[in-house]
Motif scaffolding. Structure first.
Motif, PDB file in Angstrom:
ATOM      1  N   ASN A  22       0.827  -1.209   0.000  1.00  0.00           N
ATOM      2  CA  ASN A  22       0.000   0.000   0.000  1.00  0.00           C
ATOM      3  C   ASN A  22       0.861   1.259   0.000  1.00  0.00           C
ATOM      4  O   ASN A  22       1.239   1.763   1.047  1.00  0.00           O
ATOM      5  N   CYS A  23       1.156   1.785  -1.173  1.00  0.00           N
ATOM      6  CA  CYS A  23       1.754   3.109  -1.253  1.00  0.00           C
ATOM      7  C   CYS A  23       0.630   4.123  -1.021  1.00  0.00           C
ATOM      8  O   CYS A  23      -0.468   3.975  -1.561  1.00  0.00           O
ATOM      9  N   THR A  24       0.896   5.126  -0.191  1.00  0.00           N
ATOM     10  CA  THR A  24      -0.116   6.138   0.097  1.00  0.00           C
ATOM     11  C   THR A  24       0.304   7.478  -0.489  1.00  0.00           C
ATOM     12  O   THR A  24       1.417   7.953  -0.239  1.00  0.00           O
ATOM     13  N   LEU A  25      -0.598   8.063  -1.289  1.00  0.00           N
ATOM     14  CA  LEU A  25      -0.450   9.444  -1.730  1.00  0.00           C
ATOM     15  C   LEU A  25      -1.182  10.296  -0.702  1.00  0.00           C
ATOM     16  O   LEU A  25      -2.395  10.199  -0.541  1.00  0.00           O
ATOM     17  N   LEU A  26      -0.414  11.090   0.030  1.00  0.00           N
ATOM     18  CA  LEU A  26      -0.942  11.866   1.148  1.00  0.00           C
ATOM     19  C   LEU A  26      -0.810  13.346   0.797  1.00  0.00           C
ATOM     20  O   LEU A  26       0.241  13.766   0.323  1.00  0.00           O
ATOM     21  N   TRP A  27      -1.885  14.135   1.008  1.00  0.00           N
ATOM     22  CA  TRP A  27      -1.728  15.547   0.685  1.00  0.00           C
ATOM     23  C   TRP A  27      -2.513  16.470   1.608  1.00  0.00           C
ATOM     24  O   TRP A  27      -3.457  16.081   2.258  1.00  0.00           O
ATOM     25  N   CYS A  28      -2.016  17.712   1.636  1.00  0.00           N
ATOM     26  CA  CYS A  28      -2.614  18.806   2.392  1.00  0.00           C
ATOM     27  C   CYS A  28      -3.644  19.476   1.490  1.00  0.00           C
ATOM     28  O   CYS A  28      -3.300  19.941   0.388  1.00  0.00           O
ATOM     29  N   MET A  32      -2.481  21.670  -1.516  1.00  0.00           N
ATOM     30  CA  MET A  32      -2.400  20.634  -2.554  1.00  0.00           C
ATOM     31  C   MET A  32      -0.962  20.155  -2.766  1.00  0.00           C
ATOM     32  O   MET A  32      -0.591  19.684  -3.838  1.00  0.00           O
ATOM     33  N   ARG A  33      -0.173  20.282  -1.723  1.00  0.00           N
ATOM     34  CA  ARG A  33       1.179  19.713  -1.733  1.00  0.00           C
ATOM     35  C   ARG A  33       1.134  18.385  -0.979  1.00  0.00           C
ATOM     36  O   ARG A  33       0.416  18.245   0.016  1.00  0.00           O
ATOM     37  N   GLY A  34       1.890  17.412  -1.477  1.00  0.00           N
ATOM     38  CA  GLY A  34       1.760  16.075  -0.913  1.00  0.00           C
ATOM     39  C   GLY A  34       3.055  15.307  -0.872  1.00  0.00           C
ATOM     40  O   GLY A  34       4.131  15.810  -1.209  1.00  0.00           O
ATOM     41  N   ALA A  35       2.913  14.052  -0.436  1.00  0.00           N
ATOM     42  CA  ALA A  35       4.055  13.146  -0.336  1.00  0.00           C
ATOM     43  C   ALA A  35       3.598  11.745  -0.708  1.00  0.00           C
ATOM     44  O   ALA A  35       2.435  11.379  -0.500  1.00  0.00           O
ATOM     45  N   PHE A  36       4.512  10.983  -1.255  1.00  0.00           N
ATOM     46  CA  PHE A  36       4.287   9.551  -1.406  1.00  0.00           C
ATOM     47  C   PHE A  36       4.890   8.852  -0.194  1.00  0.00           C
ATOM     48  O   PHE A  36       6.041   9.097   0.164  1.00  0.00           O
ATOM     49  N   THR A  56       0.918  18.289  -5.972  1.00  0.00           N
ATOM     50  CA  THR A  56       2.332  18.556  -6.220  1.00  0.00           C
ATOM     51  C   THR A  56       3.145  17.854  -5.140  1.00  0.00           C
ATOM     52  O   THR A  56       3.020  18.171  -3.954  1.00  0.00           O
ATOM     53  N   ILE A  57       3.946  16.887  -5.548  1.00  0.00           N
ATOM     54  CA  ILE A  57       4.727  16.116  -4.581  1.00  0.00           C
ATOM     55  C   ILE A  57       5.920  16.936  -4.115  1.00  0.00           C
ATOM     56  O   ILE A  57       6.678  17.468  -4.943  1.00  0.00           O
ATOM     57  N   GLU A  58       6.082  17.055  -2.794  1.00  0.00           N
ATOM     58  CA  GLU A  58       7.217  17.809  -2.264  1.00  0.00           C
ATOM     59  C   GLU A  58       8.238  16.925  -1.563  1.00  0.00           C
ATOM     60  O   GLU A  58       9.341  17.380  -1.277  1.00  0.00           O
ATOM     61  N   LYS A  59       7.878  15.665  -1.279  1.00  0.00           N
ATOM     62  CA  LYS A  59       8.848  14.762  -0.659  1.00  0.00           C
ATOM     63  C   LYS A  59       8.338  13.329  -0.710  1.00  0.00           C
ATOM     64  O   LYS A  59       7.161  13.079  -1.001  1.00  0.00           O
TER      65      LYS A  59
END
Length: 222
Positions: A22-28, A32-36, A56-59
């Motif tokens: 389970n990879c999770t795409l998590l975002w604010c 709309m900035r997020g992380a994998f 938009t992935i930031e980390k």
């Protein structure tokens, strides 16, 4: 008129690799900035999810160093130009053998060096979100868990599953350390805390305390 605000955190689970991790795409939701979290492989699926949700992935953040959780984390970080945070440095052993494990499992594995190793008590930011870090060894020595208190959500990797717990028969695994981590670090976060495990369906800590045959209150009292 009462305005209903969106929750501060949203998450989408994208199973990756033949092990269905389970990879999770998590975002604010405000930025709309997020992380994998644990992008182990299947990078085209992950890029599609990022685009679909307009994030938009930031980390990249990692719970531990096993191949299905971070085999292609280094590749994705380079493609997106973002840093990797986590796991705890005790998992350097596992990250150093990703290419070897990749060949064994038939999964792409690329050795990398995280930009930031994490320790107990650290915090990780994603947009405006602040995640608390808990070091939960046992499945691997450097496993960490991420918790967002306001959302009552934890990302626990392979520490705990619905109805089960992480394996401890891998090199450097420790069954007692795993039980201690679950009962002393996860349970205090609250029965109503939902969690995303590394494989399978979500659950919450209260359900596992009642029904999990390995770490329920009854099992631990036995």
């Amino acid at each position: 008129m009462t305005e209903t605000l969106p929750p501060p955190l949203r998450a989408a689970i994208v199973p990756v690799t033949p092990l269905q991790q389970n990879c999770t795409l998590l975002w604010c939701t405000r930025t709309m900035r997020g992380a994998f979290v644990d992008p182990g492989g299947d990078l085209p699926k992950l890029r599609a999810a990022m685009t679909h949700h307009g994030v938009t992935i930031e980390k990249i953040i990692l719970t531990h160093g096993h191949i299905d959780h971070c085999g292609e984390a280094g590749t994705l970080a380079r493609e997106l130009g973002v840093p990797i945070e986590g796991p705890h440095e005790a998992d350097r052993f596992w990250i150093a053998r990703l290419d070897e494990d990749g060949r064994a499992y038939g999964i792409a594995g690329v050795v990398f060096e995280p930009d930031r190793w994490l320790i107990e008590g650290d915090q990780v930011t994603v947009g405006d979100l602040v995640l608390d870090v808990y070091h939960c060894p046992g499945h691997t020595p450097g496993h960490v868990v991420f918790h967002h208190p306001a959302s009552k959500l934890a990302l626990v990797g392979d520490v705990l599953f619905q109805g089960s717990i992480g394996r401890t028969d891998f090199p450097m695994g420790n069954h007692q350390h795993l039980l201690d981590a679950i009962t002393t670090k996860l349970w205090p976060l609250g029965d109503d805390t939902a969690f995303v495990p590394g494989h399978g369906a979500m659950s919450n800590f209260g359900h596992e305390r009642r029904h999990n045959p390995f770490v329920s209150d009854v099992a631990m009292a036995g």
